[in-house]
Write an enzyme that holds these catalytic residues in place. Structure first.
Site, PDB file in Angstrom:
ATOM      1  N   PRO A 213       0.848  -1.263   0.022  1.00 16.69           N
ATOM      2  CA  PRO A 213       0.055  -0.090   0.077  1.00 16.69           C
ATOM      3  C   PRO A 213       0.845   1.233  -0.146  1.00 16.69           C
ATOM      4  CG  PRO A 213       0.050  -0.836   2.227  1.00 16.69           C
ATOM      5  CD  PRO A 213       0.834  -1.919   1.139  1.00 16.69           C
ATOM      6  N   CYS A 214       1.686   1.488  -0.989  1.00 14.98           N
ATOM      7  CA  CYS A 214       2.399   2.869  -1.336  1.00 14.98           C
ATOM      8  C   CYS A 214       1.261   4.026  -1.210  1.00 14.98           C
ATOM      9  CB  CYS A 214       3.114   2.919  -2.392  1.00 14.98           C
ATOM     10  SG  CYS A 214       2.242   2.525  -4.069  1.00 14.98           S
TER      11      CYS A 214
END
Length: 360
Positions: free
Chosen positions: A326-327
Site C-alpha cells: 500500500p504505497c
C-alpha cells in the site's frame, strides 16, 4: 467532466469512478485494429498471433485437416517450452515452422505404429500362394490393397491438393480456435511462468501478473501495457501468457478490498522486480495498516536511512505491486498526498475508500 490528472506515463486518469460511457480510454493508435490488439499481448502471444495462421495452413497440408489442430497444440507447446532460450534476433517464423515439421513427422510415425482394428481372424489359412508374391504374377492382386496402389496414390495426391487449397479465411478461423484451445490448456502443462489476467475496479482496469512464487505485478489502466508485459518477460521469464484462471485468487481479494469486505491481503508476493533498496522500502510500507498513514520520512527512518526520504519516494513511485503493497498510504510530511505511481486521483480514491484521506 472534471479535470483529469496525469499519471507517471502521461495518461489522463479520472478523479472518481465514472460510468463506462464516460470512462477515459487509452489513446488509440492509427494502426489497424488487429495490429493494436497483438501489440497489447505478452511477447510469446504476439509470436503466436503472428504465426498461427501460417503454421495451421502448413499442418493442414502435412497431416490433414482432422489432425492439424492436435499437432498445432503440440507445436506451440514445444515452442513455449523452448522459448526462454530463443535469441531475439532469430527468425522465429522459420523456427516455428521447423518445430511444426518435426511434429508432423512424429505424428506420421506414431500413426504408422498405431494398431488398426480388424475383424476376427479367419478360421482357416488364406489360399494366397506365398511363392507367387515374388514371381510378379497375379497373386499379388489378390492381397487387400495391393491392386489399388496406383489409385490410392492418385487419391492421396488429390487429397494433398485439397489440403493445400485451404483458404486464408478458413485457416484464420480455425487457427484462431486452435490458439484459444492452446491458451486454455497451456497453464495446466506447468510451462507458464507468468500468468496474466485483467479485472475491472473503481480505479480502472487492472492487469495482474502471478508466478508460482506469488503476485508479481499490478498495472493500472493508464500504464503502457506493452512496456509492462515486456518487463515481465525480461525480469521474470519470457513464458508469459494471458491466463486469467491462474489469477483468480488475486482478483478475488482485490474485488473484496474494493467492496469494503477486506482490509488485509493474504497473498504471497514475488518481489523479483524490486531492487534490494525497494524491497526494504516496500517491506516497511506493507506494515502500514489499513486506515493509517505514514510519511516518507517515517518510512526512511524505519529502514535505517533517515535522510533518504527522496529515495524512498522514488522507490514507492516504482512499486510493481500497488494497492496490495500500500504505497498509497505514504504521504508528505505536511499531510499533502504528493505523488503516486497511479496518479493522485487514484491515491485519493483509495485513501477515501479506507477512511484515511487527510482533511483538505
Amino acid at each position: 467532466m472534471e479535470d483529469l490528472a496525469r499519471d507517471r506515463t502521461g495518461a489522463r486518469v479520472p478523479a472518481e469512478r465514472l460510468p463506462e460511457a464516460e470512462a477515459p480510454c487509452l489513446a488509440r493508435s492509427a494502426r489497424p485494429q488487429v495490429v493494436e490488439r497483438v501489440s497489447r499481448l505478452p511477447p510469446f502471444e504476439r509470436f503466436l498471433e503472428e504465426n498461427r495462421t501460417t503454421v495451421f495452413r502448413y499442418l493442414t497440408a502435412a497431416v490433414g485437416p482432422i489432425d492439424a489442430d492436435d499437432v498445432f497444440q503440440e507445436t506451440f507447446l514445444a515452442a513455449l517450452r523452448a522459448y526462454p532460450r530463443c535469441n531475439e534476433a532469430a527468425r522465429l517464423d522459420r523456427w516455428i515452422l521447423r518445430i511444426a515439421s518435426r511434429k508432423a513427422i512424429d505424428h506420421h510415425r506414431g500413426a504408422g505404429r498405431r494398431p488398426i482394428p480388424v475383424a476376427a481372424p479367419p478360421e482357416r489359412p488364406t489360399e494366397v500362394d506365398p511363392a507367387g508374391l515374388f514371381r510378379g504374377g497375379g497373386s499379388c492382386k489378390r492381397l487387400p490393397g495391393i491392386a489399388q496402389t496406383e489409385a490410392t496414390r492418385a487419391q492421396g495426391a488429390s487429397h494433398m491438393d485439397e489440403r493445400l487449397r485451404i483458404s486464408t479465411q478458413e485457416a484464420e478461423r480455425r487457427s484462431r480456435q486452435a490458439a484459444e484451445r492452446f491458451r486454455a490448456a497451456a497453464p495446466d502443462t506447468g510451462l507458464v511462468d507468468v500468468a496474466v489476467g485483467t479485472m475491472g475496479s473503481p480505479v480502472g482496469e487492472l492487469l495482474v501478473a502471478v508466478t508460482p512464487r506469488g503476485l508479481a505485478a499490478i498495472a493500472f489502466e493508464g500504464d503502457d501495457r506493452d512496456r509492462v508485459l515486456d518487463r515481465l518477460a525480461r525480469g521474470l521469464s519470457p513464458r508469459v501468457l494471458m491466463a486469467a484462471r491462474a489469477t483468480d485468487d488475486v482478483r478475488r481479494e482485490l474485488d473484496e478490498y474494493f467492496r469494503g469486505a477486506r482490509r488485509r491481503f493474504d497473498l504471497r508476493l514475488d518481489r523479483r522486480l524490486m531492487s534490494p533498496f525497494a524491497k526494504d522500502v516496500l517491506g516497511a510500507t506493507a506494515r502500514v495498516p489499513f486506515g493509517r498513514l505514514a510519511t516518507y520520512g517515517e518510512i526512511a527512518g524505519r529502514i535505517g536511512r533517515p535522510k533518504a526520504a527522496r529515495a524512498v519516494g522514488a522507490a514507492l513511485g516504482a512499486n510493481p505491486i500497488p494497492i496490495v503493497v500500500p504505497c498509497h498510504r505514504v504521504i508528505g510530511a505536511g499531510g499533502n498526498l504528493t505523488g503516486y505511481g497511479g496518479g493522485l486521483p487514484r491515491k485519493e480514491l483509495l485513501l477515501r475508500l479506507e477512511g484515511s484521506l487527510p482533511a483538505a
